[in-house]
Design an enzyme around this catalytic site. Structure first.
Site, PDB file in Angstrom:
ATOM      1  N   TYR A   1       4.497  -5.029   9.493  1.00  0.00           N
ATOM      2  CA  TYR A   1       4.393  -3.573   9.543  1.00  0.00           C
ATOM      3  C   TYR A   1       5.556  -2.976  10.327  1.00  0.00           C
ATOM      4  O   TYR A   1       6.117  -1.942   9.949  1.00  0.00           O
ATOM      5  CB  TYR A   1       3.084  -3.154  10.220  1.00  0.00           C
TER       6      TYR A   1
ATOM      7  N   HIS B   1       0.856  -1.192   0.000  1.00  0.00           N
ATOM      8  CA  HIS B   1       0.000   0.000   0.000  1.00  0.00           C
ATOM      9  C   HIS B   1       0.894   1.244   0.000  1.00  0.00           C
ATOM     10  O   HIS B   1       0.700   2.189   0.765  1.00  0.00           O
ATOM     11  CB  HIS B   1      -0.940  -0.022   1.203  1.00  0.00           C
TER      12      HIS B   1
END
Length: 366
Positions: free
Chosen positions: A341, A71
């Site tokens: 992440y 993303h």
């Protein structure tokens, strides 16, 4: 100190005692080294580690250095969440009590190249960070697909490898994706959505879904299995792919800025409650449409900014950062997302000095 105590304190250890102590020290060092090697994946080269996952995401093509590994292309936004209090009977989360709470969020497309054209983003995403007055946070990353493409981290890793760019064509190998689909039938619902859902030219007209299941915990300690969705108040407008291709590489950014110039954008936060038998650990499976749904508040997006200088740049949207009253389920993707992440965040912040982000005029991307 007595002479006896002094003699005992300074008497050299016997060879056997010294050897015993050295063996203990050596054992501790060996165990520490073994744990370090295991964590690094050196003893189990086939084990999927956060570093391997993030490396695979980085290798898909484009230039993600200094950026999120997935993303990668997006925009920051700020706003508020107006909770209506309807969820308070199911969760003691402080930001579900009736009131208004600050939100720091991000819109993005699911690509690994921050310079990609928006038409490459079949999956659009919304991430939010809602903060309560006592400093607790609720972070959530949501996609506009109704289901996720895989149910576990290993399959996601294999999918990422199948998306590698072929240097000869500059595109992923279609045969690799066919092989993946043939060996992962649980990805079929996502593939059907991808092939049949209408394309739009906006982030504003999409519903964004948690996909993973979570637990709401009420004042009595009872747990309620839930998923949630941000549902737009803007009606979606289908746009043919040919028309999207003519809009330039940054049509989503243009659309968002134009809409916000006319006023805030809103989404209703809808929570769906599972019934016995609904899967808690498989994001490829949708729950039946007749499940109880509760409107718990409204997200109001007030302002958008380029990520290079925006307030969301230095946040990751780890879905396991949750307030009291919301807990993770047994979905294996949640822990994997959190670890990946964190690894991606460490890399991009370390790279920031060598790969500074510049703010270019919209539409001026290579």
């Amino acid at each position: 100190m007595s002479d006896e105590e002094n003699l005992t304190r300074h008497t050299p250890l016997s060879p056997a005692a010294l050897a015993g102590r050295l063996a203990v020290i050596g054992g501790v060092l060996f165990i520490s080294a073994l744990a370090f090697a295991y964590a690094g994946g050196w003893l189990t080269p086939d084990r999927l580690t956060p570093a391997r996952m993030v490396a695979a995401l980085s290798d898909r093509g484009g230039n993600p250095l200094g950026h999120r590994r997935n993303h990668s292309k997006g925009m920051c936004f700020t706003g508020v969440f107006d909770a209506n209090g309807a969820a308070s009977q199911y969760s003691v989360a402080p930001m579900l009590v009736a009131g208004r709470y600050p939100v720091l969020g991000r819109f993005a497309i699911a690509v690994g190249n921050p310079d990609a054209s928006d038409i490459m983003g079949r999956v659009k995403s919304m991430a939010v960070r809602i903060v309560s007055p006592n400093g607790q946070e609720w972070r959530s990353g949501m996609n506009n697909s109704p289901v996720f493409v895989v149910s576990n981290p290993r399959d996601f890793y294999e999918l990422t490898l199948a998306q590698d760019i072929d240097p000869a064509t500059g595109k992923p190998d279609p045969d690799a994706m066919k092989r993946f689909s043939a060996t992962h039938p649980d990805s079929a619902p996502f593939a059907e959505w991808s092939q049949t859902a209408p394309w739009t030219a906006s982030w504003a007209d999409q519903a964004y879904n948690s996909l993973n299941a979570f637990l709401f915990v009420d004042a009595g300690g009872a747990r309620h299995l839930v998923r949630w969705s941000m549902e737009p108040t803007v009606l979606p407008t289908a746009v043919p792919l040919a028309a999207l291709a003519s809009m330039g590489p940054d049509f989503l950014e243009h659309d968002l800025v134009r809409r916000l110039a006319d006023g805030p954008l809103t989404w209703r936060l809808m929570v769906t409650f599972a019934e016995p038998g609904d899967p808690s650990n498989d994001a490829t499976k949708a729950w039946p449409s007749d499940r109880k749904r509760v409107d718990v508040g409204t997200l109001i997006v007030q302002k958008a900014e380029a990520e290079a200088v925006g307030p969301c740049r230095d946040f990751n949207y780890d879905p396991t950062i949750l307030p009291t009253g919301i807990a993770v389920s047994d979905d294996p993707l949640l822990a994997a997302r959190s670890a990946a992440y964190a690894k991606s965040f460490d890399l991009r912040t370390a790279e920031a000095a060598d790969y500074p982000r510049t703010v270019r005029p919209a539409g001026d991307r290579p």
